[in-house]
Design a protein around this motif. Structure first.
Motif, PDB file in Angstrom:
ATOM      1  N   ARG A 199       0.869  -1.082   0.051  1.00 55.39           N
ATOM      2  CA  ARG A 199       0.038   0.009  -0.018  1.00 55.39           C
ATOM      3  C   ARG A 199       0.922   1.173  -0.023  1.00 55.39           C
ATOM      4  O   ARG A 199       0.369   2.307   0.283  1.00 55.39           O
ATOM      5  N   GLY A 200       2.257   1.191  -0.296  1.00 56.46           N
ATOM      6  CA  GLY A 200       3.115   2.198  -0.324  1.00 56.46           C
ATOM      7  C   GLY A 200       3.549   2.921   0.831  1.00 56.46           C
ATOM      8  O   GLY A 200       4.295   3.890   0.776  1.00 56.46           O
ATOM      9  N   PHE A 201       3.457   2.188   2.004  1.00 57.24           N
ATOM     10  CA  PHE A 201       4.042   2.695   3.252  1.00 57.24           C
ATOM     11  C   PHE A 201       5.407   2.050   3.260  1.00 57.24           C
ATOM     12  O   PHE A 201       5.697   1.174   3.265  1.00 57.24           O
ATOM     13  N   VAL A 202       6.495   3.140   3.480  1.00 56.99           N
ATOM     14  CA  VAL A 202       7.960   2.884   3.576  1.00 56.99           C
ATOM     15  C   VAL A 202       8.219   2.711   5.089  1.00 56.99           C
ATOM     16  O   VAL A 202       7.678   3.274   5.934  1.00 56.99           O
ATOM     17  N   ASP A 203       9.442   2.059   5.329  1.00 51.62           N
ATOM     18  CA  ASP A 203       9.700   1.945   6.686  1.00 51.62           C
ATOM     19  C   ASP A 203      10.850   3.136   7.171  1.00 51.62           C
ATOM     20  O   ASP A 203      11.135   3.848   6.372  1.00 51.62           O
ATOM     21  N   SER A 204      10.804   2.942   8.412  1.00 50.25           N
ATOM     22  CA  SER A 204      12.065   4.182   8.797  1.00 50.25           C
ATOM     23  C   SER A 204      13.235   4.124   8.353  1.00 50.25           C
ATOM     24  O   SER A 204      13.823   5.407   8.109  1.00 50.25           O
ATOM     25  N   ALA A 205      13.939   2.983   8.061  1.00 56.13           N
ATOM     26  CA  ALA A 205      15.304   2.821   7.535  1.00 56.13           C
ATOM     27  C   ALA A 205      15.334   3.534   6.010  1.00 56.13           C
ATOM     28  O   ALA A 205      16.009   4.280   5.824  1.00 56.13           O
ATOM     29  N   LEU A 206      14.286   3.506   5.197  1.00 53.85           N
ATOM     30  CA  LEU A 206      14.212   3.976   4.086  1.00 53.85           C
ATOM     31  C   LEU A 206      13.685   5.517   3.997  1.00 53.85           C
ATOM     32  O   LEU A 206      14.511   6.491   3.578  1.00 53.85           O
ATOM     33  N   LEU A 207      12.965   6.010   5.180  1.00 55.48           N
ATOM     34  CA  LEU A 207      12.940   7.266   5.270  1.00 55.48           C
ATOM     35  C   LEU A 207      14.138   8.078   5.468  1.00 55.48           C
ATOM     36  O   LEU A 207      14.316   9.104   5.150  1.00 55.48           O
ATOM     37  N   ARG A 208      15.115   7.360   6.325  1.00 54.68           N
ATOM     38  CA  ARG A 208      16.390   8.202   6.672  1.00 54.68           C
ATOM     39  C   ARG A 208      17.136   8.444   5.351  1.00 54.68           C
ATOM     40  O   ARG A 208      18.294   9.127   5.498  1.00 54.68           O
ATOM     41  N   SER A 209      17.011   7.818   4.415  1.00 50.31           N
ATOM     42  CA  SER A 209      17.689   7.771   3.110  1.00 50.31           C
ATOM     43  C   SER A 209      17.043   8.696   2.147  1.00 50.31           C
ATOM     44  O   SER A 209      17.704   8.976   1.002  1.00 50.31           O
ATOM     45  N   LEU A 210      15.920   9.296   2.504  1.00 52.88           N
ATOM     46  CA  LEU A 210      15.236  10.364   1.457  1.00 52.88           C
ATOM     47  C   LEU A 210      15.573  11.697   1.839  1.00 52.88           C
ATOM     48  O   LEU A 210      16.100  12.081   2.784  1.00 52.88           O
ATOM     49  N   ALA A 211      15.574  12.557   0.546  1.00 52.36           N
ATOM     50  CA  ALA A 211      15.744  13.923   0.549  1.00 52.36           C
ATOM     51  C   ALA A 211      14.805  14.774   1.433  1.00 52.36           C
ATOM     52  O   ALA A 211      13.716  14.304   1.470  1.00 52.36           O
ATOM     53  N   ASN A 212      15.272  15.733   1.954  1.00 52.67           N
ATOM     54  CA  ASN A 212      14.487  16.751   2.644  1.00 52.67           C
ATOM     55  C   ASN A 212      13.255  17.326   1.482  1.00 52.67           C
ATOM     56  O   ASN A 212      13.780  17.643   0.520  1.00 52.67           O
ATOM     57  N   GLY A 213      12.027  17.406   2.030  1.00 52.18           N
ATOM     58  CA  GLY A 213      11.127  17.644   1.349  1.00 52.18           C
ATOM     59  C   GLY A 213      10.250  16.716   0.513  1.00 52.18           C
ATOM     60  O   GLY A 213       9.381  16.963  -0.304  1.00 52.18           O
ATOM     61  N   SER A 214      10.628  15.413   0.623  1.00 53.53           N
ATOM     62  CA  SER A 214      10.325  14.270  -0.057  1.00 53.53           C
ATOM     63  C   SER A 214       8.784  14.172   0.603  1.00 53.53           C
ATOM     64  O   SER A 214       8.617  14.196   1.617  1.00 53.53           O
ATOM     65  N   ASN A 215       7.619  13.730  -0.411  1.00 54.22           N
ATOM     66  CA  ASN A 215       6.429  13.204  -0.161  1.00 54.22           C
ATOM     67  C   ASN A 215       6.460  11.923   0.195  1.00 54.22           C
ATOM     68  O   ASN A 215       7.148  10.883  -0.558  1.00 54.22           O
ATOM     69  N   VAL A 216       5.903  11.437   1.414  1.00 53.32           N
ATOM     70  CA  VAL A 216       6.259   9.889   1.922  1.00 53.32           C
ATOM     71  C   VAL A 216       4.654   9.301   2.521  1.00 53.32           C
ATOM     72  O   VAL A 216       4.106  10.121   2.958  1.00 53.32           O
ATOM     73  N   ARG A 217       4.967   8.323   2.394  1.00 54.30           N
ATOM     74  CA  ARG A 217       3.881   7.503   3.171  1.00 54.30           C
ATOM     75  C   ARG A 217       4.389   6.453   4.136  1.00 54.30           C
ATOM     76  O   ARG A 217       5.497   5.629   3.553  1.00 54.30           O
ATOM     77  N   THR A 218       4.093   6.355   5.278  1.00 53.25           N
ATOM     78  CA  THR A 218       4.924   5.466   6.226  1.00 53.25           C
ATOM     79  C   THR A 218       3.953   5.057   7.357  1.00 53.25           C
ATOM     80  O   THR A 218       2.508   5.774   7.436  1.00 53.25           O
ATOM     81  N   ALA A 219       4.251   4.308   8.245  1.00 50.80           N
ATOM     82  CA  ALA A 219       3.340   3.598   9.273  1.00 50.80           C
ATOM     83  C   ALA A 219       3.777   3.210  10.319  1.00 50.80           C
ATOM     84  O   ALA A 219       5.262   2.652  10.275  1.00 50.80           O
ATOM     85  N   GLY A 220       3.384   3.099  11.718  1.00 50.19           N
ATOM     86  CA  GLY A 220       4.240   2.537  12.619  1.00 50.19           C
ATOM     87  C   GLY A 220       3.295   2.431  13.849  1.00 50.19           C
ATOM     88  O   GLY A 220       2.079   2.767  13.851  1.00 50.19           O
ATOM     89  N   LEU A 221       3.617   1.675  14.972  1.00 47.71           N
ATOM     90  CA  LEU A 221       2.769   1.582  16.101  1.00 47.71           C
ATOM     91  C   LEU A 221       2.928   2.907  16.927  1.00 47.71           C
ATOM     92  O   LEU A 221       4.026   3.527  16.799  1.00 47.71           O
ATOM     93  N   VAL A 222       1.914   3.473  17.452  1.00 53.17           N
ATOM     94  CA  VAL A 222       1.855   4.744  18.252  1.00 53.17           C
ATOM     95  C   VAL A 222       2.493   4.508  19.646  1.00 53.17           C
ATOM     96  O   VAL A 222       2.065   3.808  20.445  1.00 53.17           O
ATOM     97  N   ILE A 223       3.655   5.353  19.764  1.00 59.98           N
ATOM     98  CA  ILE A 223       4.427   5.085  21.160  1.00 59.98           C
ATOM     99  C   ILE A 223       4.021   6.038  22.078  1.00 59.98           C
ATOM    100  O   ILE A 223       3.720   6.315  23.202  1.00 59.98           O
TER     101      ILE A 223
END
Length: 252
Positions: free
Chosen positions: A145-169
């Motif tokens: 469904r297009g949700f990326v993990d936090s590891a991939l987020l850390r490799s993306l450029a500033n300003g990127s449009n993203v979809r992600t998900a996780g447990l609410v802490i």
């Protein structure tokens, strides 16, 4: 214990192991835990041979043993969680007249718990799991469904449009933040920090407040190692967790 040496000892286990304290076992009294530890010390490194032996040497009643079995602490004696619970149900109290008499029972052909069942039970009885992170179990569904993990987020450029998900802490809305809500999510690779502006929070209040597993679309902002996502849309994915009950720490 974690093996922190640079060179592995010859007698070290093949992989590092993390031991959880007995205080995490829900329902287990402190006095019972102390008796268990004392019995383990008396064994001088020798493993307990059965649930029956453990109960006798540590002076544990069926309730205490049931707490340990439910938490997965007796899986090494029973083979898996279901067998351990069966063994606890069959515990016998030693009698003064015939203290050594035991009736041998057949081992039932109980199915081993599936991974998801073990994770749900871990959270229910200790509040966490040492198995795969719940989000890792759902990763294929999330990725589809297009949700990326936090590891991939850390490799993306500033300003990127993203979809992600996780447990609410955590959820935090400090009084000085002028209606901004800060949310921390967790997945199998680490944490994801969200900023939810007031207008988004008001439009999507139910997803913001009620989600245990949250998905979102937003814009990545980063400066050096500091990274967060400005949330534009929130979605409650908690139904994907099934019976797993995770808890967040919320501050207002």
């Amino acid at each position: 214990d974690w093996d922190c040496t640079l060179e592995r000892r010859a007698d070290a286990p093949p992989d590092p192991a993390l031991r959880l304290g007995l205080r995490l076992v829900k329902g287990l009294a402190e006095a019972a835990a102390q008796r268990l530890v004392a019995a383990r010390i008396r064994r001088q490194g020798h493993a307990f041979e059965s649930a029956q032996q453990l109960a006798e040497l540590a002076g544990l009643d069926r309730r205490s043993m049931g707490c340990l079995a439910a938490a997965g602490a007796l899986a090494g004696l029973g083979g898996h969680r279901h067998r351990a619970a069966w063994q606890v149900a069959g515990l016998e109290t030693s009698l003064p007249i015939l203290p050594e008499v035991r009736i041998a029972e057949g081992i039932p052909l109980l199915r081993a718990p599936r991974e998801g069942e073990d994770i749900v039970a871990d959270y229910a009885h200790t509040g966490l799991t040492l198995r795969r992170h719940p989000v890792a179990v759902l990763r294929d569904q999330l990725s589809a469904r297009g949700f990326v993990d936090s590891a991939l987020l850390r490799s993306l450029a500033n300003g990127s449009n993203v979809r992600t998900a996780g447990l609410v802490i955590t959820r935090q809305r400090p009084g000085s933040a002028e209606g901004v809500t800060f949310v921390t999510l967790e997945d199998e690779h680490g944490s994801i920090n969200l900023i939810v502006w007031r207008d988004v929070a008001e439009r999507q209040r139910q997803a913001l407040i009620g989600s245990r597993l949250m998905g979102l679309a937003g814009r990545l902002q980063r400066e050096g190692e500091v990274m967060h996502v400005i949330a534009h849309r929130l979605v409650d994915l908690s139904r994907w967790l099934g019976r797993l009950r995770s808890a967040s720490r919320d501050f207002h």
